[in-house]
Design a protein around this motif. Structure first.
Motif, short mmCIF file in Angstrom:
data_model
loop_
_atom_site.label_atom_id
_atom_site.label_comp_id
_atom_site.label_asym_id
_atom_site.label_seq_id
_atom_site.Cartn_x
_atom_site.Cartn_y
_atom_site.Cartn_z
N CYS A 7 -1.35 -0.58 5.66
CA CYS A 7 -0.69 -0.76 4.37
C CYS A 7 -0.35 0.61 3.78
N LEU A 8 0.30 0.62 2.62
CA LEU A 8 0.73 1.88 1.99
C LEU A 8 -0.44 2.82 1.72
N CYS A 9 -1.58 2.30 1.26
CA CYS A 9 -2.72 3.17 0.93
C CYS A 9 -3.61 3.45 2.13
N GLY A 10 -3.43 2.68 3.21
CA GLY A 10 -4.21 2.92 4.42
C GLY A 10 -5.54 2.18 4.46
N ASP A 11 -5.88 1.45 3.41
CA ASP A 11 -7.14 0.70 3.41
C ASP A 11 -7.13 -0.44 4.43
N CYS A 73 -2.70 -6.16 0.07
CA CYS A 73 -3.77 -5.20 -0.17
C CYS A 73 -4.00 -5.13 -1.68
N CYS A 76 -3.03 -1.36 -3.01
CA CYS A 76 -1.66 -0.81 -3.03
C CYS A 76 -0.58 -1.88 -3.11
ZN LIG Z 1 -3.41 -0.74 0.74
#
Ligand SMILES: [Zn+2]
Ligand SMILES: [Zn+2]
Ligand SMILES: [Zn+2]
Length: 292
Positions: A7-11, A73, A76
């Protein structure tokens, strides 16, 4: 070789194992709302082919129709892979992929529900709904009534709604940068830009969440805290609002008019229309990339 995605935040990170069953672009109103994009391109993989990597973080789960849900997510707002109602597949938003999956889009589904401001330009097969045998059609309900001189929009769950004074100056801008692809979980973002004074929230402003990419000066993904849909970002500093066109309910009158950041476009997506293309920003029209 597994194909990685995040995802955008990497989580939310995952790996998927080829071969993949299908890659198709869906133009249904639910996908357009959830992603805030012209269409959502999904990779269909078997239930055992997807593996979460990294830590399990919180996911927003929204029950979008009986027996079906979508996930985003919680940090993000990227749409993340979710299980198909049949329990035997995952639907993976192709915009999240970090590697080239090898497979290329095979069809357009729900093509008759497509946004009025988007043209399907390629020669892939088009289905009115799902391809035969793949599922049931459903459509998002209208949440507001059209009114003259206003263009309305909102998220998939209906908690957040907004309106913009018409006429709106165009064109709609298709952005292929990796941040837009991840934020929308789609091939590209299609954005409308309007002055802050002609934009109003109608309801649900308290539901908004925002995620700013830490290494970016401005790039912020605004989304609904209930359903995870992308939503407009009001930027008072610049006096403008960036509206993900997929969240529009009414025809804005303007059309997609150019592609930007094509230098970062997804390897699996081919631009076949004849709109102007720019490697990054078009000269002079936008702030320079370092302010992004
Ligand atoms: Zn994320
Ligand atoms: Zn769809
Ligand atoms: Zn919502």
């Amino acid at each position: 070789m597994p194909v990685r995605g995040s995802c955008l935040c990497g989580d939310f990170r995952f790996e998927i194992e080829p071969p993949f069953e299908m890659l198709a672009s869906c133009h249904c109103s639910m996908c357009r709302r959830a992603h805030g994009a012209a269409f959502a391109t999904y990779l269909v993989v078997g239930a055992g082919a997807l593996r979460r990597t990294g830590e399990a973080r919180s996911v927003l789960r929204y029950d979008s129709s009986p027996g079906a849900h979508r996930s985003s997510c919680a940090r993000c707002g990227s749409v993340v892979p979710y299980e198909a109602p049949d329990g035997r597949h995952w639907y993976v938003p192709a915009g999240l992929l970090d590697d080239d999956p090898g497979i290329r889009p095979q069809a357009h589904i729900f093509a008759d529900s497509k946004a009025p401001w988007h043209e399907i330009s390629d020669a892939l097969p088009r289905f009115e709904g799902y391809p035969p045998g793949m599922g049931e059609a459903f459509a998002a309900k209208r949440t507001t009534e059209p009114s003259l001189g206003r263009v309305r929009g909102g998220c998939l769950c209906g908690a957040v709604a907004y309106e913009i004074d018409a006429p709106i100056e165009g064109p709609l801008v298709c952005c292929h940068c990796s941040r837009c692809r991840k934020a929308r979980g789609a091939a590209h973002a299609s954005n409308l830009f309007t002055g802050t004074s002609s934009f109003r929230w109608l309801r649900g402003e308290e539901r908004l969440r925002a995620y700013r990419v830490p290494e970016a000066l401005r790039f912020t993904h605004v989304f609904c805290g209930v359903c995870g849909s992308s939503l407009p970002r009001v930027d008072p500093e610049r006096g403008r609002t960036v509206v993900p066109a997929g969240t529009l309910e009414d025809d804005p009158g303007i059309r997609e008019g150019l592609h930007i950041f094509v230098g970062s476009k997804a390897p699996w997506f081919e631009i076949v229309d004849h709109l102007p293309r720019h490697d990054s920003y078009p000269p002079g029209a936008f702030p320079p990339p370092e302010t992004r």
